[in-house]
Motif scaffolding. Structure first.
Motif, PDB file in Angstrom:
ATOM      1  N   TRP A 142      12.124  -7.634  12.544  1.00  0.00           N
ATOM      2  CA  TRP A 142      12.730  -8.497  13.567  1.00  0.00           C
ATOM      3  C   TRP A 142      14.230  -8.666  13.321  1.00  0.00           C
ATOM      4  N   LYS A 143      14.620  -8.777  12.058  1.00  0.00           N
ATOM      5  CA  LYS A 143      16.030  -8.910  11.712  1.00  0.00           C
ATOM      6  C   LYS A 143      16.817  -7.678  12.135  1.00  0.00           C
ATOM      7  N   ILE A 144      16.270  -6.498  11.853  1.00  0.00           N
ATOM      8  CA  ILE A 144      16.956  -5.260  12.234  1.00  0.00           C
ATOM      9  C   ILE A 144      16.995  -5.123  13.750  1.00  0.00           C
ATOM     10  N   ASN A 145      15.933  -5.536  14.417  1.00  0.00           N
ATOM     11  CA  ASN A 145      15.895  -5.448  15.878  1.00  0.00           C
ATOM     12  C   ASN A 145      17.009  -6.280  16.511  1.00  0.00           C
ATOM     13  N   LYS A 146      17.314  -7.430  15.924  1.00  0.00           N
ATOM     14  CA  LYS A 146      18.405  -8.259  16.435  1.00  0.00           C
ATOM     15  C   LYS A 146      19.738  -7.529  16.293  1.00  0.00           C
ATOM     16  N   SER A 147      19.908  -6.783  15.208  1.00  0.00           N
ATOM     17  CA  SER A 147      21.126  -6.002  15.020  1.00  0.00           C
ATOM     18  C   SER A 147      21.238  -4.891  16.047  1.00  0.00           C
ATOM     19  N   ILE A 148      20.087  -4.303  16.392  1.00  0.00           N
ATOM     20  CA  ILE A 148      20.088  -3.247  17.414  1.00  0.00           C
ATOM     21  C   ILE A 148      20.517  -3.820  18.759  1.00  0.00           C
ATOM     22  N   ILE A 149      19.947  -4.971  19.110  1.00  0.00           N
ATOM     23  CA  ILE A 149      20.283  -5.609  20.388  1.00  0.00           C
ATOM     24  C   ILE A 149      21.758  -5.984  20.437  1.00  0.00           C
ATOM     25  N   SER A 150      22.269  -6.480  19.310  1.00  0.00           N
ATOM     26  CA  SER A 150      23.669  -6.918  19.260  1.00  0.00           C
ATOM     27  C   SER A 150      24.644  -5.772  18.976  1.00  0.00           C
ATOM     28  N   LYS A 151      24.099  -4.555  18.786  1.00  0.00           N
ATOM     29  CA  LYS A 151      24.919  -3.381  18.488  1.00  0.00           C
ATOM     30  C   LYS A 151      25.769  -3.593  17.237  1.00  0.00           C
ATOM     31  N   ARG A 168      23.499   2.975   2.269  1.00  0.00           N
ATOM     32  CA  ARG A 168      23.921   3.663   3.486  1.00  0.00           C
ATOM     33  C   ARG A 168      24.434   2.652   4.512  1.00  0.00           C
ATOM     34  N   ASP A 169      25.575   2.992   5.130  1.00  0.00           N
ATOM     35  CA  ASP A 169      26.053   2.260   6.300  1.00  0.00           C
ATOM     36  C   ASP A 169      25.563   3.020   7.525  1.00  0.00           C
ATOM     37  N   VAL A 170      24.805   2.335   8.400  1.00  0.00           N
ATOM     38  CA  VAL A 170      24.163   3.043   9.511  1.00  0.00           C
ATOM     39  C   VAL A 170      24.322   2.265  10.811  1.00  0.00           C
ATOM     40  N   LEU A 171      24.160   3.005  11.904  1.00  0.00           N
ATOM     41  CA  LEU A 171      24.116   2.418  13.244  1.00  0.00           C
ATOM     42  C   LEU A 171      22.661   2.441  13.708  1.00  0.00           C
ATOM     43  N   PRO A 172      21.959   1.309  13.669  1.00  0.00           N
ATOM     44  CA  PRO A 172      20.544   1.289  14.043  1.00  0.00           C
ATOM     45  C   PRO A 172      20.377   1.394  15.555  1.00  0.00           C
ATOM     46  N   VAL A 173      19.435   2.227  15.995  1.00  0.00           N
ATOM     47  CA  VAL A 173      19.224   2.397  17.433  1.00  0.00           C
ATOM     48  C   VAL A 173      17.783   2.129  17.862  1.00  0.00           C
ATOM     49  N   ASN A 174      16.830   2.124  16.902  1.00  0.00           N
ATOM     50  CA  ASN A 174      15.440   1.881  17.303  1.00  0.00           C
ATOM     51  C   ASN A 174      14.596   1.632  16.064  1.00  0.00           C
ATOM     52  N   GLY A 211      28.860  -6.022  11.097  1.00  0.00           N
ATOM     53  CA  GLY A 211      29.665  -6.423  12.249  1.00  0.00           C
ATOM     54  C   GLY A 211      29.376  -5.570  13.457  1.00  0.00           C
ATOM     55  N   LYS A 212      29.907  -6.006  14.591  1.00  0.00           N
ATOM     56  CA  LYS A 212      29.655  -5.301  15.837  1.00  0.00           C
ATOM     57  C   LYS A 212      30.385  -3.966  15.887  1.00  0.00           C
ATOM     58  N   VAL A 213      29.714  -2.993  16.498  1.00  0.00           N
ATOM     59  CA  VAL A 213      30.278  -1.649  16.612  1.00  0.00           C
ATOM     60  C   VAL A 213      31.206  -1.551  17.812  1.00  0.00           C
ATOM     61  N   GLY A 214      30.917  -2.316  18.856  1.00  0.00           N
ATOM     62  CA  GLY A 214      31.679  -2.186  20.095  1.00  0.00           C
ATOM     63  C   GLY A 214      31.113  -1.068  20.948  1.00  0.00           C
ATOM     64  N   GLU A 215      31.929  -0.530  21.811  1.00  0.00           N
ATOM     65  CA  GLU A 215      31.462   0.547  22.671  1.00  0.00           C
ATOM     66  C   GLU A 215      31.265   1.821  21.853  1.00  0.00           C
ATOM     67  N   ASN A 216      30.076   2.360  21.945  1.00  0.00           N
ATOM     68  CA  ASN A 216      29.756   3.584  21.213  1.00  0.00           C
ATOM     69  C   ASN A 216      28.777   4.385  22.056  1.00  0.00           C
ATOM     70  N   SER A 217      29.069   5.675  22.228  1.00  0.00           N
ATOM     71  CA  SER A 217      28.234   6.514  23.085  1.00  0.00           C
ATOM     72  C   SER A 217      26.803   6.629  22.564  1.00  0.00           C
ATOM     73  N   LEU A 218      26.612   6.395  21.253  1.00  0.00           N
ATOM     74  CA  LEU A 218      25.264   6.496  20.702  1.00  0.00           C
ATOM     75  C   LEU A 218      24.318   5.505  21.356  1.00  0.00           C
ATOM     76  N   TYR A 219      24.838   4.321  21.687  1.00  0.00           N
ATOM     77  CA  TYR A 219      23.992   3.287  22.268  1.00  0.00           C
ATOM     78  C   TYR A 219      23.698   3.541  23.746  1.00  0.00           C
ATOM     79  N   THR A 220      24.523   4.318  24.386  1.00  0.00           N
ATOM     80  CA  THR A 220      24.311   4.583  25.804  1.00  0.00           C
ATOM     81  C   THR A 220      23.654   5.937  26.055  1.00  0.00           C
ATOM     82  N   ASN A 221      23.918   6.908  25.181  1.00  0.00           N
ATOM     83  CA  ASN A 221      23.421   8.265  25.415  1.00  0.00           C
ATOM     84  C   ASN A 221      22.111   8.572  24.694  1.00  0.00           C
TER      85      ASN A 221
END
Length: 323
Positions: A142-151, A168-174, A211-221
């Motif tokens: 649930w904690k990681i899911n909140k990070s995904i929602i908040s990007k 590892r520093d990662v960008l969680p997507v799912n 922290g927040k990633v901001g706009e990133n194509s990974l989250y949209t594509n």
């Protein structure tokens, strides 16, 4: 029992999806029919004053009162039985989390259905075998899911299969489930890989939000649903178009496993199929199929499969030599 306490008691039973039979309630609480009718009227007034979506309904067939769900779909015993059979069969959670979730889901049913359901799953409950790691993972999930929602980018401390600890520093997507385990699907920070990596949640020791990633194509594509049909045993890597010869007797199992496919040719006793899959995981899966599945192309995977079988044969041939 005082009238107010009795009404609260009846209301709580209704909230637990119990169906209240008029005659049974009158006998149980030692009240007359006028008192029962007054209690029912008081409960209806409370629901009305609260503008509740639930409505107190009288079923003339079995002469019972029950709370509706305001037009929402109610779980039936059949729904919950199927859901719990799948959940228990998955062995996805440690014993404590599994039992807690089973109780929560059972509570969605009326009292009589809960009793009937218990008999249907009693054996699985009493003999449930938790995964070997035995860890609580729902809170982490649930904690990681909140990070995904908040990007938000996160930092994880992760223990690999060989016991090596890495950061590892990662960008969680799912977050997905497969083969007994929950996995974090995430892109490595500053990585040029086209596809994400998979991290088993039970092997994640800690998570730190960076922290927040901001706009990133990974989250949209990126959509995991596009990738999932090509993934076997949660291995990514290089994506291949693979040509197979598959025995007809095993075709259904193959196509269920790799749902994106094209049947090229049907022969006597076998079928030529083209699928798209990630190589490493597919080789591991295809090896388990024995002679039912043969990789025809590309040659790179066919060679790797041959090498895999050669090494496996050497292990067993050594036993024959020793004998």
């Amino acid at each position: 029992m005082k009238p107010t306490l009795r009404i609260i008691h009846l209301f709580c039973r209704l909230l637990q999806r119990e169906r209240l039979n008029r005659e049974n309630v009158i006998e149980e609480y030692k009240i007359n029919s006028r008192t029962f009718d007054r209690d029912i009227s008081d409960i209806r007034n409370v629901l009305s004053e609260l503008h509740a979506r639930d409505e107190l309904i009288y079923d003339r067939n079995d002469k019972c009162y029950y709370l509706s769900r305001g037009g929402l779909h109610e779980f039936t015993g059949m729904d919950v039985m199927a859901l719990l059979k799948v959940l228990l069969g998955s062995r996805a959670l440690c014993h404590d989390e599994m039992m807690s979730m089973v109780c929560a889901i059972r509570s969605l049913l009326p009292y009589d259905d809960r009793k009937a359901l218990y008999h249907a799953i009693e054996d699985e409950l009493k003999n449930y075998i938790e995964p070997l790691h035995g860890k609580h993972i729902l809170e982490l999930q649930w904690k990681i899911n909140k990070s995904i929602i908040s990007k938000q980018k996160i930092q994880i401390i992760y223990t690999k299969a060989d016991g090596k600890r890495i950061e590892r520093d990662v960008l969680p997507v799912n977050i997905v489930f497969a083969e007994f385990y929950f996995y974090l699907v995430a892109f490595r920070d500053e990585s040029e890989y086209e596809y994400p990596a998979f991290f088993r949640l039970d092997r994640i020791e800690s998570v730190k939000v960076l922290g927040k990633v901001g706009e990133n194509s990974l989250y949209t594509n990126f959509r995991y649903s596009d990738m999932r049909p090509a993934v076997q045993f949660m291995y990514a890597g290089e994506l291949f178009e693979i040509k197979l010869r598959c025995r007809k007797s095993a075709l259904e199992a193959v196509l269920d496993r790799v749902p994106k496919y094209e049947i090229i040719q049907e022969l006597d006793g076998c079928v030529i199929v083209k699928v798209t899959a990630f190589g490493e995981g597919f080789i591991r899966w295809a090896a388990m199929q024995g002679e039912n599945v043969e990789i025809l192309a590309p040659q790179e995977l066919r060679t790797r499969m041959s090498q895999w079988f050669t090494k496996a044969a050497e292990v067993y041939m050594q036993d024959v030599k020793d004998a």
